[in-house]
Design a protein around this motif. Structure first.
Motif, short mmCIF file in Angstrom:
data_model
loop_
_atom_site.label_atom_id
_atom_site.label_comp_id
_atom_site.label_asym_id
_atom_site.label_seq_id
_atom_site.Cartn_x
_atom_site.Cartn_y
_atom_site.Cartn_z
N CYS A 17 16.85 6.86 10.71
CA CYS A 17 15.22 6.33 11.42
C CYS A 17 13.97 7.10 10.07
CB CYS A 17 15.01 6.53 12.41
SG CYS A 17 12.97 5.19 12.70
N VAL A 18 14.34 6.88 9.36
CA VAL A 18 12.31 6.98 8.17
C VAL A 18 11.45 6.48 9.23
CG1 VAL A 18 11.78 7.71 5.99
CG2 VAL A 18 14.01 7.77 6.62
N GLU A 19 10.27 6.56 9.47
CA GLU A 19 9.07 6.17 10.22
C GLU A 19 8.59 6.59 8.46
OE1 GLU A 19 5.52 7.63 12.64
OE2 GLU A 19 7.24 8.09 13.67
N ILE A 20 7.33 6.03 8.35
CA ILE A 20 6.26 5.68 6.61
C ILE A 20 4.91 5.29 7.19
CG2 ILE A 20 6.16 5.16 4.92
CD1 ILE A 20 9.09 4.84 3.96
N LYS A 21 3.85 5.76 7.31
CA LYS A 21 2.64 5.58 7.41
C LYS A 21 2.16 5.50 5.83
CE LYS A 21 0.29 7.65 10.62
NZ LYS A 21 -0.19 5.76 11.90
N PRO A 22 2.13 3.96 5.18
CA PRO A 22 1.89 3.89 4.08
C PRO A 22 0.45 3.77 3.76
CG PRO A 22 2.04 1.45 4.90
CD PRO A 22 3.19 2.75 6.13
N LYS A 23 -1.02 3.79 4.38
CA LYS A 23 -2.31 4.17 4.40
C LYS A 23 -2.63 2.57 3.73
CE LYS A 23 -3.27 7.51 6.10
NZ LYS A 23 -4.30 6.95 7.55
N CYS A 24 -3.76 2.64 3.20
CA CYS A 24 -4.61 1.27 2.53
C CYS A 24 -3.61 1.03 0.92
CB CYS A 24 -6.17 1.43 1.89
SG CYS A 24 -6.55 0.55 1.60
N TYR A 48 1.29 11.40 -3.35
CA TYR A 48 1.43 10.03 -2.85
C TYR A 48 0.84 9.59 -3.43
CZ TYR A 48 2.21 6.22 0.18
OH TYR A 48 2.10 5.09 0.96
N CYS A 49 0.31 8.41 -4.08
CA CYS A 49 -0.48 7.36 -3.85
C CYS A 49 0.18 6.02 -3.38
CB CYS A 49 -0.70 6.99 -4.84
SG CYS A 49 -2.47 5.60 -5.67
N PRO A 50 -0.62 5.45 -2.12
CA PRO A 50 -0.44 4.29 -1.20
C PRO A 50 -0.06 3.38 -3.18
CG PRO A 50 -1.77 4.77 -0.34
CD PRO A 50 -2.01 5.89 -1.63
N LEU A 51 -0.92 3.14 -4.02
CA LEU A 51 -0.85 2.05 -4.66
C LEU A 51 0.57 1.84 -5.33
CD1 LEU A 51 -4.11 1.79 -3.56
CD2 LEU A 51 -4.70 1.18 -6.73
N ASP A 52 1.19 2.66 -5.77
CA ASP A 52 2.37 2.62 -6.09
C ASP A 52 3.31 2.15 -5.42
OD1 ASP A 52 1.74 4.21 -8.44
OD2 ASP A 52 1.79 6.15 -7.55
N LEU A 53 3.60 2.87 -4.30
CA LEU A 53 4.06 2.07 -2.89
C LEU A 53 4.03 0.96 -2.97
CD1 LEU A 53 6.65 2.87 -1.06
CD2 LEU A 53 5.26 2.70 0.96
N TYR A 54 2.92 -0.03 -2.45
CA TYR A 54 3.13 -0.84 -2.65
C TYR A 54 3.20 -2.19 -4.00
CZ TYR A 54 1.26 -0.95 1.83
OH TYR A 54 0.51 0.10 3.71
N SER A 55 3.00 -1.47 -4.89
CA SER A 55 3.11 -1.84 -6.48
C SER A 55 3.91 -2.91 -6.13
CB SER A 55 3.18 -1.37 -7.46
OG SER A 55 4.49 -0.80 -7.54
N GLY A 56 5.14 -2.52 -6.00
CA GLY A 56 6.45 -3.92 -6.66
C GLY A 56 7.08 -3.10 -7.44
#
Length: 492
Positions: free
Chosen positions: A134-141, A180-188
């Motif tokens: 199980c991987v728990e990720i807190k992606p933030k804003c 880590y930058c959240p915008l990279d993760l949310y970029s798709g």
């Protein structure tokens, strides 16, 4: 669960945060969540019951509407024998991190929340005798403020997470700044998402944790027996991704295992596993803000190479990251635009304190509360109703900014039919998976002044850090007075 026949030896310590502590059943895929309080702070049992019931109601009536039926697990409030709770408290005390022992588990009310154990696959009710990851990720804003109320130009260029990193390192919370930058993760965009996930694995802080068979093995500053480097982590992960054991040990194997983990996590994060519906609410209009953060090491690295940041591919509308981002974007005014509206509500409550319940500041979190959140207008008509709606939307948005995504993976047995369980097709082995979201307690109304002050502090510190860095870069190199300077001559 039979509350009348409870044995503390059937439960084990699972983890805790600032406000609650969780224990997991050793055989069944359930956990109990207890509230925590300072030793000298006693609350009435009725008050604790209502607090827990509000958490359940908010999850069921609000967050399940936003995220979808399959992603949110609301649980239920249960009443337990007081003797069981006291014995359980004594049993787990030695396992608790010292930094969390300033508060005690509530042993007086007997109330707790019973929830599914999200470190296990949600298709099984009992602990399976197969490896489960199980991987728990807190992606933030995941977005940069687009509100015209923002007064600091830096906030239109750099995301909150990247700015906050500088303050956290300066105050000693973390040793080094995460890439880590959240915008990279949310970029798709898969290239940016891979970089973001690898950055989380390199510097997990409290934004990534990995559990194996329900036990925390990586990430989290309170992990007692967590692995310390990627080689050890790869050793744990290898059976999940390379069951044939075709790779030799060593750096090559480590890189291959981590790469496979990142690929699988990316695929799961982009997948739509909630077939029930996409949600009935109208999404927040598209932002006018930047889709890449100037402080992202990924963006800066490309900039130094004379390249542009890869296009913002966009997230599939059914995936959990997309839904999380949409709820976060209920913060349409930023804290700078929101704080004057909070002050309007606060002045009213000071004059009419008995109206707090009518305004649903502390619940009930029912259908009426949810419906008011769907008003996406940003034209202030000066009314209390407008201010209250924006305050409640901000609280919900802040909740989504601090939620966690749980991705549970387990190898499919040979010739096993996955049934209703989703399967990752891109991995070297067939992996059944489930995705859930947790940490969905509504952020308290009283925290808004703190958020306003913290925002100013973060921006101020980051601005000073940038100015100092620019000044240092512009200054010519100088030798300190006590440094030796040696001239070395070479034959030509």
């Amino acid at each position: 669960m039979d509350e009348g026949k409870m044995d503390e030896n059937e439960w084990k310590y699972h983890g805790e945060g600032n406000k609650s502590l969780v224990v997991a059943h050793k055989q069944r895929c359930v956990v109990l969540r207890f509230l925590k309080f300072h030793p000298n702070r006693n609350k009435a049992s009725e008050e604790i019951f209502q607090h827990l019931q509000n958490i359940v109601d908010f999850s069921k009536n609000v967050m399940k509407e936003f995220f979808g039926e399959n992603y949110v697990h609301s649980g239920e409030v249960v009443q337990l024998p007081l003797d069981f709770v006291k014995q359980l408290c004594l049993k787990i005390q030695a396992e608790r991190p010292e930094s969390r022992c300033d508060k005690d588990l509530d042993t007086l009310s007997g109330y707790a929340m019973c929830l599914p154990n999200l470190t296990r696959l949600q298709t099984y009710h009992f602990v399976e005798h197969r490896p489960i990851l199980c991987v728990e990720i807190k992606p933030k804003c995941g977005f940069i403020p687009f509100s015209s109320d923002v007064t600091h130009e830096m906030k239109h260029k750099v995301c909150r997470y990247c700015m906050h990193q500088h303050l956290k390192v300066a105050t000693g919370k973390w040793k080094q700044i995460s890439k880590y930058c959240p915008l990279d993760l949310y970029s798709g965009n898969k290239q940016r998402m891979h970089f973001a996930l690898k950055s989380l694995l390199q510097e997990a802080q409290n934004n990534l944790k990995i559990f194996k068979n329900g036990e925390l093995i990586y990430g989290g500053k309170e992990a007692r027996d967590s692995v310390t480097d990627w080689n050890e982590l790869a050793h744990h992960l290898k059976p999940f991704f390379f069951p044939s054991n075709g790779l030799a040990s060593g750096p090559h194997c480590t890189r291959a295992v981590i790469r496979e983990l990142v690929h699988v996590l990316t695929w799961v994060l982009l997948s739509d596993t909630d077939k029930s519906r996409l949600g009935t609410w109208r999404a927040v209009p598209g932002t006018q803000g930047l889709r890449a953060c100037e402080a992202s090491p990924f963006s800066r690295q490309l900039h130094c190479q004379g390249k542009n940041t890869p296009e913002h591919s966009g997230l599939p509308k059914g995936c959990l990251l997309y839904k999380t981002l949409q709820v976060q974007m209920l913060d349409m005014l930023d804290i700078e635009g929101l704080y004057p509206l909070y002050s309007r509500v606060e002045r009213y409550l000071q004059e009419f304190p008995e109206q707090r319940k009518t305004l649903q500041i502390d619940g009930p979190y029912n259908e009426a509360f949810y419906q008011k959140l769907l008003d996406l207008s940003t034209e202030d008509d000066g009314t209390l109703a407008y201010a209250l709606t924006k305050v409640q939307q901000y609280r919900v948005a802040m909740t989504a900014k601090d939620c966690s995504i749980m991705i549970t993976l387990s190898p499919c047995l040979q010739d096993e039919s996955p049934g209703h369980t989703a399967v990752v097709p891109s991995s070297k082995s067939r992996l059944a998976f489930s995705v859930s979201v947790l940490d969905l307690d509504l952020k308290p109304y009283e925290s808004i002044p703190h958020q306003y002050m913290l925002d100013g502090k973060i921006v101020s510190y980051y601005s000073k850090a940038v100015r100092a860095k620019d000044a240092a870069a512009a200054a010519p190199p100088r030798f300190k007075g006590n440094e030796d300077c040696t001239l070395v001559l070479h034959k030509v």
